[in-house]
Design an enzyme around this catalytic site. Sequence first.
Site, PDB file in Angstrom:
ATOM      1  N   LYS A  51       0.842  -1.202   0.000  1.00  0.00           N
ATOM      2  CA  LYS A  51       0.000   0.000   0.000  1.00  0.00           C
ATOM      3  C   LYS A  51       0.876   1.250   0.000  1.00  0.00           C
ATOM      4  CE  LYS A  51      -3.779  -2.594   1.934  1.00  0.00           C
ATOM      5  NZ  LYS A  51      -4.475  -3.133   3.099  1.00  0.00           N
ATOM      6  N   GLN A  85      -4.909  -1.819   9.227  1.00  0.00           N
ATOM      7  CA  GLN A  85      -4.719  -3.137   8.615  1.00  0.00           C
ATOM      8  C   GLN A  85      -5.331  -4.224   9.504  1.00  0.00           C
ATOM      9  OE1 GLN A  85      -3.272  -3.747   5.494  1.00  0.00           O
ATOM     10  NE2 GLN A  85      -4.080  -5.788   5.884  1.00  0.00           N
ATOM     11  N   ASP A 137     -11.457   2.246   3.326  1.00  0.00           N
ATOM     12  CA  ASP A 137     -11.783   0.823   3.134  1.00  0.00           C
ATOM     13  C   ASP A 137     -13.296   0.624   2.989  1.00  0.00           C
ATOM     14  OD1 ASP A 137      -9.633  -0.898   2.950  1.00  0.00           O
ATOM     15  OD2 ASP A 137      -9.274  -0.957   5.115  1.00  0.00           O
TER      16      ASP A 137
END
Length: 285
Positions: free
Chosen positions: A53, A97, A120
């Site tokens: 990322k 994460q 997200d």
Amino acid sequence: MANIIDGKAVSASVKEKIAKETAALKEKYGINIGLAVVIVGDDPASRIYVNNKKKACEAVGFESYEYALSADTTQEELLALVDKLNNDDKVNGILVQLPLPKHLDEKAVINSISPEKDVDAFHPVNVGKIMIGEYSFLPCTPAGIMELIASTGVEIKGKECVVVGRSNIVGKPMSMLLLHESGTVTICHSKTNDLAEHCRKADILVVAVGVPKLVTGDMIKEGAVVIDVGMNRLENGKLCGDVDFDSAKEKASFITPVPGGVGPMTIAMLMKNTLTAAKIKHGIA
Ligand code: NDP
């Protein structure tokens, strides 16, 4: 024999567009786009995802801010960091994460992220917006799949769409996106009585289960578009999808490989969501 959908190529073209738009925003308005990535503990798979990322941020011209916390971080400490990032003007997107170490409450952490920075799209506000079709961000994997389907030129409207898997991050939002595009959507799961019969009706089949080679060629309609989301690590270390690629490619018109299909799209969509968050913040979207 199916055409292979090249996820790496589609992802590269999405990232190229994002990089151009990012450079233009910087030049025209002096906007710097920033993504904060929070990782707790030292899970090796999570470390690889986070590094990828960060690399993607660099490639498109975003700033990335990494917060690597020790495995014994408390819930209070993690929530305090999210709160700080929610209020940090440099940060347009926040990504925590997953999975988090077991002593931390994942749901509470996700719920604490400001919906405007929830790139997200896991926050209940963003999940609800997907349901009513008024979304800013889409969860990255289903959004990437929509781009892959679009790249085939196959129209979704009126098609029989079958989604195997009903998880909150893939199956459910995927079904909603296909429905918004006027597909006729069937959702299958572990309690579905005759999975093969449902799959054989699909013009567009999306499989997100986590069982290697669950869907075989005899379960696929001639000419179907087959999207394999599965990422299963076999004993020999190789990655394998949920679809038996060799038999499925004889029936499908388009099919994604594993690796190199859905996987590369997920990060590209994360970058797209971060760009969108920055544009909304600055009133440009
Ligand atoms: P989950 O484990 O959260 O969900 C799996 C779903 O599959 C469940 O709804 C389950 O049904 C269903 N299922 C399990 N067994 C069967 C079966 N025999 N027949 C039909 N349905 C079944 O997984 P995720 O959605 O998170 O992920 C699915 C796969 O996609 C995994 O391999 C994961 O690694 C991969 N993945 C890949 C990504 C990428 O970027 N390429 C991103 C995210 C995931 P029930 O609800 O009844 O239990």
